[in-house]
Design a protein around this motif. Sequence first.
Motif, PDB file in Angstrom:
ATOM      1  N   LYS A 219      11.725   5.461  -5.481  1.00 13.71           N
ATOM      2  CA  LYS A 219      10.286   5.226  -5.605  1.00 13.71           C
ATOM      3  C   LYS A 219      10.011   3.739  -5.399  1.00 13.71           C
TER       4      LYS A 219
ATOM      5  N   GLN B 155       0.805  -1.218   0.000  1.00  8.72           N
ATOM      6  CA  GLN B 155       0.000   0.000   0.000  1.00  8.72           C
ATOM      7  C   GLN B 155       0.836   1.265   0.000  1.00  8.72           C
ATOM      8  N   LEU B 156       1.946   1.233  -0.731  1.00  4.72           N
ATOM      9  CA  LEU B 156       2.759   2.445  -0.835  1.00  4.72           C
ATOM     10  C   LEU B 156       2.206   3.325  -1.959  1.00  4.72           C
ATOM     11  N   LEU B 157       2.516   4.621  -1.870  1.00  2.04           N
ATOM     12  CA  LEU B 157       2.137   5.533  -2.945  1.00  2.04           C
ATOM     13  C   LEU B 157       3.155   5.382  -4.066  1.00  2.04           C
ATOM     14  N   PRO B 158       2.715   4.971  -5.266  1.00  2.00           N
ATOM     15  CA  PRO B 158       3.697   4.722  -6.328  1.00  2.00           C
ATOM     16  C   PRO B 158       4.441   5.985  -6.747  1.00  2.00           C
ATOM     17  N   TRP B 159       3.839   7.145  -6.509  1.00  2.00           N
ATOM     18  CA  TRP B 159       4.448   8.377  -7.006  1.00  2.00           C
ATOM     19  C   TRP B 159       5.385   9.023  -5.977  1.00  2.00           C
TER      20      TRP B 159
ATOM     21  N   LEU C 140      -0.930  13.634   5.945  1.00  3.07           N
ATOM     22  CA  LEU C 140      -2.384  13.566   5.781  1.00  3.07           C
ATOM     23  C   LEU C 140      -3.107  14.251   6.941  1.00  3.07           C
TER      24      LEU C 140
ATOM     25  N   SER D 165       8.652   1.658  -7.266  1.00  2.00           N
ATOM     26  CA  SER D 165       8.955   0.870  -8.467  1.00  2.00           C
ATOM     27  C   SER D 165      10.437   0.551  -8.574  1.00  2.00           C
TER      28      SER D 165
ATOM     29  N   ARG E 273       6.947   3.038   7.789  1.00  2.00           N
ATOM     30  CA  ARG E 273       5.792   3.925   7.861  1.00  2.00           C
ATOM     31  C   ARG E 273       4.954   3.601   9.103  1.00  2.00           C
TER      32      ARG E 273
ATOM     33  N   ILE F 206       3.758   9.905   5.063  1.00  2.00           N
ATOM     34  CA  ILE F 206       2.465  10.267   4.463  1.00  2.00           C
ATOM     35  C   ILE F 206       1.356  10.446   5.498  1.00  2.00           C
ATOM     36  N   CYS F 207       1.328   9.593   6.510  1.00  2.00           N
ATOM     37  CA  CYS F 207       0.230   9.679   7.477  1.00  2.00           C
ATOM     38  C   CYS F 207       0.270  11.018   8.219  1.00  2.00           C
TER      39      CYS F 207
END
Lengths: 245, 252
Positions: free
Chosen positions: A126, A83-87, A100, A128, A142, A96-97
């Motif tokens: 990243k 559930q990582l942000l690909p970007w 947010l 990817s 995270r 990120i949390c």
Amino acid sequence: MIAPAIHMAGSLHAGGRCLIEAFDLTLPAGRWSALLGASGVGKTSLLRLIAALPCAARLDGRITAQDNAAIAPRVAMMAQDDQLLPWATARDNVTICARLRGERPQPDRAAALLADVGLAGHETRKPSQLSAGQRQRVALARTLYEDRAIVLLDEPFSALDAMTRHTMQDLAAGLLSGRTVVLITHDPAEAIRLADSAWIVTRTGVDPCPLPPTAPPRAPEAATTLTAQAALLQRMRLHLASEAA
Amino acid sequence: MIARAARGLWRAAVPVLVTLAVWQAVVSLSGVPRFILPGPGLVAQSLWDNAALIWQNTLWSASNLGLGLVIGIALGVETALLLALSRRARWLLRPMLVLAQAIPAFALAPVITLWLGYGMPSKIVTIALVTYFPIASALFDRLMSLPAGLSDLSRLSGAGRWRETLLLRLPHAVPGLLSGLRLAAVYGPLAVLIGEWVGASQGLGHLMLMSNGRGQTALMFAALIALSGLSLSLWIAVEALSRWSEKRLSFA
Ligand SMILES: Nc1ncnc2c1ncn2[C@@H]1O[C@H](COP(=O)(O)OP(=O)(O)O)[C@@H](O)[C@H]1O
Ligand SMILES: [Mg+2]
């Protein structure tokens, strides 16, 4: 941060069907609890109910923390899919949390946690550009960044190869100690290695399983570990057979 | 790098050359009069002779197209964001959007020209209208399809709708915006043409009608080629933008 025990009791239903008839489960404070059981029995639903996330199943009963305070705001969760942000870079994924919530991210703390999970120097990569194991490490960092007292793990290592899984189990055991951890797994070896207590979830309830008296993480090659693994596997098979009957 | 560019150029040149060859062959072999189908040479001559006229009309059409696109995109993005952010806006506006989409925006060109006249405003409104819907709906669809895992993350973090939209939904929706832009790049030039056919005093569509009326078939073809060039440049720009942003955001 005081990790509370979690008590859940009642029956679980989904789509007009009873998933678990009656159960009463106390997940001890600051310890690792493992939930095993056939797929579809309702393990993920139980975790989602603890975290107050939307869930197809409905609990007739209650989930409470030992200190009676709300549970959901103290929960961090990690699933099989990272559930990582690909970007976003590894560092931005870790923070990120906080972002947010509108908090100012702490890049140094994120970098330190990435170093703790063995990803020093990978901060600007990243997802990817990372292997599945490395991505799962970012997800662990995270989870640690959130610094929550209750950590819910839904088959977090099941998509990893055996060696990577072994390393991740060690890492998680060390870094999450002192928190109330609920680990869903289909792997008896993983439960024996990491858990302080373990239950097999079945249609009729939850069946507590004996674990070796030593403290986790247990050496996978120790005789007691291997015997306990075999016994747990046998127990799971018996449950499967009685469900089928 | 240079080898790749050369290969790309070669790949683009082949269909152009084939088209020119077939065109010339049809003209030579069938002997159609030049006012029905002028050969490539005649059209090239006309393109050269009328360069200033064509350039001036191209600029006019291009600026209408640019302005219309900017307005259509801005409104489309704004609508999609508004719908994603507000349940009430969804409840009110979504049925309207679906209904509005049932009316082909191109069919409104005569009405818009009737109301706004032959000048720039009617063209810009037509282009904006035609590009607005694909942008709004493609972006909105992606904004509302956040993967379940990220939804969970947002909920567990205690994020508000605003930050969730800004930090999760919007980056996730970029591919939706890009597919909307690709559609806009196709519809936009069509809207220019139709707007100018319905009624205009300048522009490539207008030039095509005028030269057709005067029997200047070669000029009509020259204007058509300029218009194709305009669409093609727009398409290349959008394609480059998609490549760049999809790479930056590590999609695909
Ligand atoms: N939308 C739904 N409607 C009805 N039943 C559902 C729905 N989604 C999941 N279920 C049922 O809930 C049960 C529990 O699922 P889950 O908690 O994911 O099980 P586990 O994690 O143990 O594999 C499954 O048997 C599934 O069939
Ligand atoms: Mg599950």
